[in-house]
Design a protein around this motif. Structure first.
Motif, PDB file in Angstrom:
ATOM      1  N   ASP A 213      96.871  13.017  -1.015  1.00 63.15           N
ATOM      2  CA  ASP A 213      95.412  13.060  -1.024  1.00 63.15           C
ATOM      3  C   ASP A 213      94.925  12.746   0.387  1.00 63.15           C
ATOM      4  O   ASP A 213      94.816  11.588   0.782  1.00 63.15           O
ATOM      5  CB  ASP A 213      94.852  12.049  -2.029  1.00 63.15           C
ATOM      6  CG  ASP A 213      93.336  12.131  -2.152  1.00 63.15           C
ATOM      7  OD1 ASP A 213      92.717  12.980  -1.472  1.00 63.15           O
ATOM      8  OD2 ASP A 213      92.764  11.331  -2.927  1.00 63.15           O
ATOM      9  N   ASP A 215      91.936  13.583   1.837  1.00 64.13           N
ATOM     10  CA  ASP A 215      90.503  13.366   2.045  1.00 64.13           C
ATOM     11  C   ASP A 215      89.903  12.350   1.083  1.00 64.13           C
ATOM     12  O   ASP A 215      88.691  12.156   1.057  1.00 64.13           O
ATOM     13  CB  ASP A 215      89.740  14.689   1.953  1.00 64.13           C
ATOM     14  CG  ASP A 215      90.091  15.482   0.700  1.00 64.13           C
ATOM     15  OD1 ASP A 215      90.843  14.952  -0.150  1.00 64.13           O
ATOM     16  OD2 ASP A 215      89.632  16.632   0.583  1.00 64.13           O
ATOM     17  N   ASP A 217      89.539  12.363  -2.195  1.00 62.34           N
ATOM     18  CA  ASP A 217      88.693  12.856  -3.282  1.00 62.34           C
ATOM     19  C   ASP A 217      89.395  12.813  -4.635  1.00 62.34           C
ATOM     20  O   ASP A 217      88.865  13.284  -5.631  1.00 62.34           O
ATOM     21  CB  ASP A 217      88.198  14.260  -2.979  1.00 62.34           C
ATOM     22  CG  ASP A 217      89.327  15.288  -2.923  1.00 62.34           C
ATOM     23  OD1 ASP A 217      90.511  14.891  -3.012  1.00 62.34           O
ATOM     24  OD2 ASP A 217      89.016  16.494  -2.784  1.00 62.34           O
ATOM     25  N   ASP A 221      96.266  17.138  -1.877  1.00 60.71           N
ATOM     26  CA  ASP A 221      96.247  18.211  -0.902  1.00 60.71           C
ATOM     27  C   ASP A 221      97.683  18.481  -0.439  1.00 60.71           C
ATOM     28  O   ASP A 221      98.618  17.806  -0.867  1.00 60.71           O
ATOM     29  CB  ASP A 221      95.356  17.820   0.277  1.00 60.71           C
ATOM     30  CG  ASP A 221      93.985  17.336  -0.185  1.00 60.71           C
ATOM     31  OD1 ASP A 221      93.248  18.131  -0.773  1.00 60.71           O
ATOM     32  OD2 ASP A 221      93.668  16.141   0.030  1.00 60.71           O
ATOM     33  N   TRP A 236      96.712  20.217   7.200  1.00 58.91           N
ATOM     34  CA  TRP A 236      96.685  20.018   5.752  1.00 58.91           C
ATOM     35  C   TRP A 236      95.756  21.034   5.111  1.00 58.91           C
ATOM     36  O   TRP A 236      94.790  21.497   5.726  1.00 58.91           O
ATOM     37  CB  TRP A 236      96.328  18.588   5.378  1.00 58.91           C
ATOM     38  CG  TRP A 236      94.973  18.061   5.791  1.00 58.91           C
ATOM     39  CD1 TRP A 236      94.624  17.571   7.015  1.00 58.91           C
ATOM     40  CD2 TRP A 236      93.815  17.927   4.953  1.00 58.91           C
ATOM     41  NE1 TRP A 236      93.308  17.145   6.996  1.00 58.91           N
ATOM     42  CE2 TRP A 236      92.791  17.342   5.743  1.00 58.91           C
ATOM     43  CE3 TRP A 236      93.543  18.230   3.625  1.00 58.91           C
ATOM     44  CZ2 TRP A 236      91.519  17.080   5.240  1.00 58.91           C
ATOM     45  CZ3 TRP A 236      92.278  17.966   3.123  1.00 58.91           C
ATOM     46  CH2 TRP A 236      91.288  17.395   3.928  1.00 58.91           C
ATOM     47  N   GLU A 238      93.286  21.847   2.007  1.00 64.15           N
ATOM     48  CA  GLU A 238      92.405  21.082   1.122  1.00 64.15           C
ATOM     49  C   GLU A 238      92.363  21.673  -0.281  1.00 64.15           C
ATOM     50  O   GLU A 238      91.951  22.815  -0.481  1.00 64.15           O
ATOM     51  CB  GLU A 238      91.000  21.053   1.715  1.00 64.15           C
ATOM     52  CG  GLU A 238      90.025  20.209   0.913  1.00 64.15           C
ATOM     53  CD  GLU A 238      88.644  20.159   1.534  1.00 64.15           C
ATOM     54  OE1 GLU A 238      87.713  19.658   0.859  1.00 64.15           O
ATOM     55  OE2 GLU A 238      88.488  20.629   2.693  1.00 64.15           O
ATOM     56  N   ASN A 239      92.809  20.875  -1.225  1.00 70.92           N
ATOM     57  CA  ASN A 239      92.766  21.268  -2.632  1.00 70.92           C
ATOM     58  C   ASN A 239      91.306  21.379  -3.076  1.00 70.92           C
ATOM     59  O   ASN A 239      90.554  20.409  -3.009  1.00 70.92           O
ATOM     60  CB  ASN A 239      93.510  20.224  -3.474  1.00 70.92           C
ATOM     61  CG  ASN A 239      93.716  20.645  -4.914  1.00 70.92           C
ATOM     62  OD1 ASN A 239      92.978  21.467  -5.447  1.00 70.92           O
ATOM     63  ND2 ASN A 239      94.724  20.082  -5.548  1.00 70.92           N
ATOM     64  N   TRP A 250      91.974  27.511  -0.112  1.00 69.52           N
ATOM     65  CA  TRP A 250      92.298  26.167   0.345  1.00 69.52           C
ATOM     66  C   TRP A 250      92.033  26.110   1.851  1.00 69.52           C
ATOM     67  O   TRP A 250      92.725  26.770   2.626  1.00 69.52           O
ATOM     68  CB  TRP A 250      93.756  25.825   0.055  1.00 69.52           C
ATOM     69  CG  TRP A 250      94.097  25.682  -1.405  1.00 69.52           C
ATOM     70  CD1 TRP A 250      93.761  26.513  -2.430  1.00 69.52           C
ATOM     71  CD2 TRP A 250      94.880  24.642  -1.994  1.00 69.52           C
ATOM     72  NE1 TRP A 250      94.266  26.059  -3.619  1.00 69.52           N
ATOM     73  CE2 TRP A 250      94.962  24.915  -3.385  1.00 69.52           C
ATOM     74  CE3 TRP A 250      95.517  23.503  -1.503  1.00 69.52           C
ATOM     75  CZ2 TRP A 250      95.654  24.095  -4.276  1.00 69.52           C
ATOM     76  CZ3 TRP A 250      96.215  22.681  -2.366  1.00 69.52           C
ATOM     77  CH2 TRP A 250      96.273  22.969  -3.741  1.00 69.52           C
ATOM     78  N   HIS A 253      93.011  22.421   7.694  1.00 70.47           N
ATOM     79  CA  HIS A 253      92.504  21.434   8.652  1.00 70.47           C
ATOM     80  C   HIS A 253      93.618  21.058   9.626  1.00 70.47           C
ATOM     81  O   HIS A 253      94.657  20.531   9.211  1.00 70.47           O
ATOM     82  CB  HIS A 253      92.005  20.185   7.932  1.00 70.47           C
ATOM     83  CG  HIS A 253      90.915  20.441   6.937  1.00 70.47           C
ATOM     84  ND1 HIS A 253      89.616  20.712   7.308  1.00 70.47           N
ATOM     85  CD2 HIS A 253      90.932  20.476   5.574  1.00 70.47           C
ATOM     86  CE1 HIS A 253      88.879  20.902   6.229  1.00 70.47           C
ATOM     87  NE2 HIS A 253      89.654  20.759   5.160  1.00 70.47           N
ATOM     88  N   ASP A 296      88.147  10.925   5.997  1.00 72.74           N
ATOM     89  CA  ASP A 296      88.187  12.240   5.354  1.00 72.74           C
ATOM     90  C   ASP A 296      89.286  13.153   5.901  1.00 72.74           C
ATOM     91  O   ASP A 296      89.440  14.283   5.454  1.00 72.74           O
ATOM     92  CB  ASP A 296      86.827  12.941   5.467  1.00 72.74           C
ATOM     93  CG  ASP A 296      86.391  13.175   6.905  1.00 72.74           C
ATOM     94  OD1 ASP A 296      87.195  12.969   7.840  1.00 72.74           O
ATOM     95  OD2 ASP A 296      85.219  13.572   7.098  1.00 72.74           O
TER      96      ASP A 296
END
Length: 406
Positions: A213, A215, A217, A221, A236, A238-239, A250, A253, A296
């Motif tokens: 994870d 970020d 949330d 990810d 990475w 992002e899911n 997705w 980043h 984040d």
């Protein structure tokens, strides 16, 4: 002439003293213990407690030997001898092998990834009862049809992607048409025909994948390193959440290392600020410390950590307190280490962002191509030992005994 000779003598003496100081600083190699050297081309170590005895067991692909093997941790006392093992399947050119109970029957299966002419992902179905785990005849190997013969598969990580059915598989490849994507589990995971492939992004040569994870949330990810191609570096994905996971959108980043040939990575809070950083080995004599600057996971800064000339070129990396001084250290493995050290550890002098860390010996000059590294207390004496494998000199699956004592 006498002055010239005196000058040359002083230079030689200074060089001799300097080399002596380097040797003294690096220290004596640690004791090496062989877990298995019965095949050829040991190519990774992945861990899980498959028999629920509180000890971490090992899955290893043997690339040149064409087999996938599992090793059951015998416990602290007999761990310096060769471990109980089973060949769970024979496939061509296996690059990765990871534990996962894919069908939820309580038996921990193994998924292997293959490159070469095979270009497939295989499931090695384990016996349901733990007492039969070491019986090779009770293991069953099947290919995943949707990805059979499609790509040079390099790495796989089990995770829950869309919140449906069983465990999904995120996988990455190298070479032509390489991608990172995920295999969607059907209602009956044991039936491999309905498994679906969802591409997430193009790739060059995927080295590492983690389900993390990034970020905060609440979903997992994908943290990755890609060593080749126009999109290389650490990043990475992002899911987007369960409802949108299958759409393939997705967001990518970047983290760092876009100008390097990045190898294996490890997520670790190196500066102890509460944020998960990334440490990455490169195919040179350099590590990168990618320091997270925001919760984040969108802001990062990179710092170079130099490897000593007495080591090979970077491959694997791990983070842990090796000398029990309360500060995280870095262990790295190498390839191209013929006549040099293939496994060493680094302790920082001052700031965690410094380029120069103190280097300490682990393997000595034996072995030339090492791989993934795991840090765990294998002999039960309270310090972290170093588990890895060596591919070219056929040292096999092995561990180094940490001489530190609590």
């Amino acid at each position: 002439m006498k002055k010239k000779h005196a000058f040359l003598l002083s230079v030689a003496l200074a060089l001799f003293v300097s080399l002596g100081n380097i040797a003294a600083e690096h220290g004596t190699p640690w004791a090496r213990h062989t877990i298995d050297d019965s095949s050829r081309g040991a190519d990774g170590v992945r861990l899980a407690d498959v028999n629920a005895d509180g000890l971490m067991d090992i899955a290893t692909p043997w690339e040149e030997g064409g087999c996938v093997r599992v090793y059951l941790n015998p416990g602290p006392s007999p761990t310096k001898r060769k471990w109980p093992a089973v060949t769970v399947g024979e496939v061509g050119s296996p690059e990765d092998a990871v534990f996962v109970d894919l069908d939820g029957d309580g038996g921990v299966d193994v998924v292997s990834c293959c490159e070469g002419d095979v270009k497939s992902i295989w499931v090695h179905w384990a016996p349901r009862h733990r007492k039969n785990y070491l019986q090779p005849i009770l293991w069953k190997t099947q290919v995943v049809p949707v990805v059979q013969g499609t790509k040079s598969w390099m790495f796989c990580v089990p995770t829950k992607v869309d919140g449906r059915n069983g465990v999904d598989l995120v996988a990455g490849a190298k070479g032509r048409d390489a991608q990172i994507g995920w295999l969607e589990s059907p209602k009956n995971p044991r039936d491999l025909a309905p498994w679906k492939w969802h591409p997430l992004c193009e790739a060059g040569w995927v080295m590492s994948l983690f389900a993390v994870d990034m970020d905060g949330d609440g979903d997992l990810d994908i943290l990755a390193s890609d060593r080749k191609g126009p999109n290389r570096g650490c990043f990475w994905l992002e899911n987007p959440g369960d409802a949108a996971a299958q759409a393939g959108t997705w967001k990518r980043h970047p983290i760092g290392g876009e100008d390097k040939e990045v190898m294996f990575i490890v997520p670790a809070d190196l500066d102890r600020d509460g944020f998960l950083d990334v440490v990455v080995s490169t195919a040179g004599r350099e590590l990168l410390y990618c320091r997270r600057k925001s919760r984040d996971g969108l802001a990062w800064e990179s710092f170079s950590i130099r490897l000593p000339e007495t080591a090979g070129f970077g491959k694997g990396v791990g983070v842990g307190d090796i000398d029990l001084d309360g500060k995280p250290d870095i262990v790295f493995t190498c390839e191209g280490a013929k006549g040099k050290s293939g496994v060493m550890w680094l302790s920082r002098r001052e700031a965690v962002t410094d380029r120069l860390w103190d280097a300490h010996e682990i393997s000595g000059p034996e072995g030339s191509k090492f791989d993934l590294v795991e840090l765990l207390d294998l002999d039960g004496d309270g310090d972290l030992d170093v588990l890895t494998c060596e591919e070219q000199e056929n040292l096999g699956v092995l561990w180094y005994e940490n001489p530190t004592r609590p």
